[in-house]
Design a protein around this motif. Structure first.
Motif, PDB file in Angstrom:
ATOM      1  N   ILE A 175       0.835  -1.192   0.000  1.00  0.00           N
ATOM      2  CA  ILE A 175       0.000   0.000   0.000  1.00  0.00           C
ATOM      3  C   ILE A 175       0.877   1.252   0.000  1.00  0.00           C
ATOM      4  O   ILE A 175       1.943   1.274   0.621  1.00  0.00           O
ATOM      5  CB  ILE A 175      -0.978   0.015   1.194  1.00  0.00           C
ATOM      6  N   GLN A 177       0.607   4.013   1.423  1.00  0.00           N
ATOM      7  CA  GLN A 177       0.766   4.716   2.697  1.00  0.00           C
ATOM      8  C   GLN A 177       1.914   4.153   3.537  1.00  0.00           C
ATOM      9  O   GLN A 177       2.372   4.810   4.478  1.00  0.00           O
ATOM     10  CB  GLN A 177      -0.535   4.650   3.512  1.00  0.00           C
ATOM     11  N   ASP A 178       2.390   2.961   3.205  1.00  0.00           N
ATOM     12  CA  ASP A 178       3.496   2.356   3.953  1.00  0.00           C
ATOM     13  C   ASP A 178       4.809   2.902   3.408  1.00  0.00           C
ATOM     14  O   ASP A 178       5.574   2.219   2.733  1.00  0.00           O
ATOM     15  CB  ASP A 178       3.448   0.830   3.823  1.00  0.00           C
ATOM     16  N   ASN A 179       5.066   4.178   3.696  1.00  0.00           N
ATOM     17  CA  ASN A 179       6.188   4.865   3.053  1.00  0.00           C
ATOM     18  C   ASN A 179       7.049   5.697   3.993  1.00  0.00           C
ATOM     19  O   ASN A 179       7.946   6.399   3.545  1.00  0.00           O
ATOM     20  CB  ASN A 179       5.660   5.771   1.936  1.00  0.00           C
ATOM     21  N   LYS A 180       6.785   5.608   5.290  1.00  0.00           N
ATOM     22  CA  LYS A 180       7.511   6.496   6.216  1.00  0.00           C
ATOM     23  C   LYS A 180       8.966   6.086   6.390  1.00  0.00           C
ATOM     24  O   LYS A 180       9.855   6.935   6.481  1.00  0.00           O
ATOM     25  CB  LYS A 180       6.784   6.547   7.561  1.00  0.00           C
ATOM     26  N   ASN A 188       8.433  -2.690   1.346  1.00  0.00           N
ATOM     27  CA  ASN A 188       7.675  -1.500   0.921  1.00  0.00           C
ATOM     28  C   ASN A 188       8.494  -0.589   0.020  1.00  0.00           C
ATOM     29  O   ASN A 188       8.252   0.619  -0.036  1.00  0.00           O
ATOM     30  CB  ASN A 188       7.202  -0.718   2.148  1.00  0.00           C
ATOM     31  N   ALA A 191       6.585   1.771  -2.443  1.00  0.00           N
ATOM     32  CA  ALA A 191       5.915   2.885  -1.771  1.00  0.00           C
ATOM     33  C   ALA A 191       6.928   3.899  -1.248  1.00  0.00           C
ATOM     34  O   ALA A 191       6.708   5.120  -1.316  1.00  0.00           O
ATOM     35  CB  ALA A 191       5.052   2.357  -0.630  1.00  0.00           C
ATOM     36  N   LYS A 195       7.379   7.884  -2.445  1.00  0.00           N
ATOM     37  CA  LYS A 195       7.423   9.018  -1.519  1.00  0.00           C
ATOM     38  C   LYS A 195       8.657   9.887  -1.776  1.00  0.00           C
ATOM     39  O   LYS A 195       8.571  11.130  -1.791  1.00  0.00           O
ATOM     40  CB  LYS A 195       7.448   8.489  -0.079  1.00  0.00           C
ATOM     41  N   LYS A 231      -7.980   0.723  -1.120  1.00  0.00           N
ATOM     42  CA  LYS A 231      -6.628   1.238  -0.981  1.00  0.00           C
ATOM     43  C   LYS A 231      -5.922   1.294  -2.330  1.00  0.00           C
ATOM     44  O   LYS A 231      -6.364   0.704  -3.313  1.00  0.00           O
ATOM     45  CB  LYS A 231      -5.835   0.367  -0.006  1.00  0.00           C
ATOM     46  N   GLU A 233      -2.070   0.597  -4.092  1.00  0.00           N
ATOM     47  CA  GLU A 233      -0.819  -0.109  -3.859  1.00  0.00           C
ATOM     48  C   GLU A 233       0.105   0.087  -5.054  1.00  0.00           C
ATOM     49  O   GLU A 233      -0.329   0.444  -6.155  1.00  0.00           O
ATOM     50  CB  GLU A 233      -1.079  -1.598  -3.610  1.00  0.00           C
TER      51      GLU A 233
END
Length: 368
Positions: A175, A177-180, A188, A191, A195, A231, A233
């Protein structure tokens, strides 16, 4: 406050009988022959991660049980001792085997050298749950003292990119959003790179340029999210030079996708305070190893780097004082940082890797 590691003490853990207040610098290249025990040093950080995550005894069971972690077995070693120092802070604990082959924590303590300085005892845990972690998770009145220790330890990141199989997570979708942060296995990576492309264009381009040096046919990533239910991905799709046809992760060789993960970890804009990688050279062409060495050196100017390797080609690119040799002596692993003065005459005619292969550096391939 510095979060990178200054000193480490490990006693009674696997093949490490006694490593006391061992100093780590910005760049640390641990080299050792097969079975020397260098990976047991990396395993210490995996154990720390498990303790922080609340999965210490699961880690112990997955590693063969408590007795298998004891140097020389339970008759020789009664407890495992760990201690770390980082900036003004520190953390220590002992592990003892329980009757059901799990571990209990004894003498857990945190350290602070400012104000009310010294070690502050946190007590014991018969079920292997850290009191320091519990204070942070439960936001107790003492959490403000434990949080800097917790934050420092969680900022030490182990990367393990060995699984490059067809079903490896790094080749799949994740997904967006799993990018921090880049996950330990690069599951990830699509992702995360998306980002970077959007928010850190300069660092993203540095990663792409590094990959082009190793994979000349590579042009760029094609990171286009797709809908998956509610979502979005994305995966590690890419394009070749001279073509806009989207290639998929399964088109990348094991060495190519591993190098992509390594370049991303080492060139990321906000790196962990300590980056730890075991055998990054696996599956890489000699030319790629040269580029990898440059990335490692560049990363060590921004953060602390710990590398475990058995590659003479890789250590060729580093100063001899960056090298820590893991060696076996009387069944125990020793760790020694090399001193250039001891090898000045040899270095006039040979590279560091050649000295390793010739066993001039104690602990080389034929040393026992």
């Amino acid at each position: 406050m510095s979060s990178s590691l200054d000193k480490v003490t490990i006693k009674g853990f696997k093949s490490i009988e006694s490593l006391e207040e061992f100093e780590l610098k910005a760049l640390n290249i641990i080299v050792g022959a097969n079975g020397a025990g260098k990976s047991n040093f990396i395993a210490f950080f995996k154990l720390l991660n498990a303790l922080i995550d609340g999965n210490l005894n699961r880690f112990i069971r997955d590693s063969g049980g408590a007795v298998d972690q004891l140097f020389g077995g339970p008759k020789k070693t009664k407890k495992i001792e760990f201690s770390t120092r980082f900036g003004t802070r520190g953390f220590r604990f002992n592990l003892v085997a329980t009757p059901n082959d799990d571990v209990a924590i004894e003498d857990e303590a945190r350290f602070y050298s400012g104000g009310a300085s010294g070690w502050w005892s946190l007590g014991d845990s018969t079920v292997g749950v850290s009191k320091m972690v519990a204070e942070v998770k439960n936001n107790t009145s003492d959490a403000r003292y434990s949080r800097p220790v917790y934050d420092a330890i969680t900022s030490w990141k182990i990367y393990h990119f060995h699984d490059t199989s067809a079903t490896a997570p790094m080749r799949g979708y994740e997904i967006v959003q799993d990018n921090k942060v880049l996950r330990w296995d690069a599951s990830n990576i699509g992702a995360f790179l998306l980002k970077l492309r959007d928010d850190h264009k300069s660092e993203y381009q540095e990663i792409v340029n590094a990959i082009k040096l190793v994979t000349p046919f590579f042009d760029d990533f094609q990171l286009e999210p797709r809908k998956s239910g509610e979502k979005e991905e994305v995966n590690l799709s890419w394009t070749q030079k001279g073509s806009d046809y989207p290639m998929q992760p399964y088109h990348l060789s094991d060495g190519s996708i591993r190098f992509i993960c390594l370049a991303t970890a080492l060139l990321q804009p906000n790196p962990p305070s300590t980056i730890i990688i075991d055998e990054p050279e696996l599956g890489l062409h000699p030319a790629a190893i040269a580029i990898l060495a440059e990335l490692i050196k560049a990363a060590s100017e921004r953060t602390q780097v710990v590398i475990a390797t058995q590659s003479p080609e890789l250590i060729n690119y580093f100063s001899i004082e960056d090298i820590i040799v893991a060696n076996r002596k009387d069944s125990a692993t020793t760790f020694t940082r090399l001193d250039e003065k001891d090898y000045e005459d040899w270095l006039e005619d040979y590279s560091v890797g050649e000295l390793w292969n010739k066993n001039i550096i104690a602990g080389g391939p034929v040393n026992e």
